[in-house]
Scaffold this motif. Structure first.
Motif, PDB file in Angstrom:
ATOM      1  N   ASN A  74       0.810  -1.216   0.000  1.00 28.23           N
ATOM      2  CA  ASN A  74       0.000   0.000   0.000  1.00 28.23           C
ATOM      3  C   ASN A  74       0.842   1.264   0.000  1.00 28.23           C
ATOM      4  O   ASN A  74       0.390   2.303  -0.465  1.00 28.23           O
TER       5      ASN A  74
ATOM      6  N   PRO B 192      -5.998   8.146  -2.190  1.00 25.86           N
ATOM      7  CA  PRO B 192      -6.017   7.712  -3.591  1.00 25.86           C
ATOM      8  C   PRO B 192      -5.830   8.863  -4.578  1.00 25.86           C
ATOM      9  O   PRO B 192      -5.401   8.643  -5.703  1.00 25.86           O
TER      10      PRO B 192
ATOM     11  N   LYS C 220       3.516   7.686   0.344  1.00 23.54           N
ATOM     12  CA  LYS C 220       2.119   7.864   0.725  1.00 23.54           C
ATOM     13  C   LYS C 220       1.431   6.515   0.741  1.00 23.54           C
ATOM     14  O   LYS C 220       1.852   5.576   0.065  1.00 23.54           O
ATOM     15  N   ASN C 221       0.363   6.442   1.513  1.00 20.51           N
ATOM     16  CA  ASN C 221      -0.444   5.242   1.588  1.00 20.51           C
ATOM     17  C   ASN C 221      -1.493   5.303   0.485  1.00 20.51           C
ATOM     18  O   ASN C 221      -2.332   6.206   0.470  1.00 20.51           O
ATOM     19  N   ARG C 222      -1.416   4.401  -0.451  1.00 17.76           N
ATOM     20  CA  ARG C 222      -2.311   4.387  -1.604  1.00 17.76           C
ATOM     21  C   ARG C 222      -3.767   4.157  -1.187  1.00 17.76           C
ATOM     22  O   ARG C 222      -4.684   4.664  -1.820  1.00 17.76           O
ATOM     23  N   HIS C 223      -3.967   3.410  -0.103  1.00 20.69           N
ATOM     24  CA  HIS C 223      -5.322   3.106   0.363  1.00 20.69           C
ATOM     25  C   HIS C 223      -5.991   4.332   1.007  1.00 20.69           C
ATOM     26  O   HIS C 223      -7.162   4.606   0.756  1.00 20.69           O
TER      27      HIS C 223
ATOM     28  N   VAL D 149       3.649   3.602  -1.403  1.00 24.72           N
ATOM     29  CA  VAL D 149       4.397   3.807  -2.641  1.00 24.72           C
ATOM     30  C   VAL D 149       5.237   5.077  -2.501  1.00 24.72           C
ATOM     31  O   VAL D 149       4.882   5.994  -1.776  1.00 24.72           O
TER      32      VAL D 149
END
Length: 66
Positions: free
Chosen positions: A7, A43, A37-40, A9
């Motif tokens: 998650n 977004p 950053k946390n993709r989840h 990236v």
């Protein structure tokens, strides 16, 4: 257990005012920062105010594609 997909990236943030001025050849370069950053949780594209050494002020830095 954790899922197999990562998650977090690594993204690149680029100065938005330097990229606009680069067409006029006013700036000496383009300021870029790297962060994760946390993709989840996030977004949408990330935009942060960071210091640009070419503009000598805090400007908006937006996420770019690699």
């Amino acid at each position: 257990m954790a899922k197999g997909r990562d998650n977090r990236v690594t993204i690149t943030l680029e100065c938005t005012s330097c990229t606009l001025d680069s067409a006029d050849k006013k700036s000496a370069g383009i300021s870029r920062y790297t962060t994760r950053k946390n993709r989840h949780n996030t977004p949408i594209r990330l935009e942060l105010k960071k210091f640009c050494p070419y503009c000598y002020k805090h400007t908006l830095h937006g996420e770019i594609k690699k």
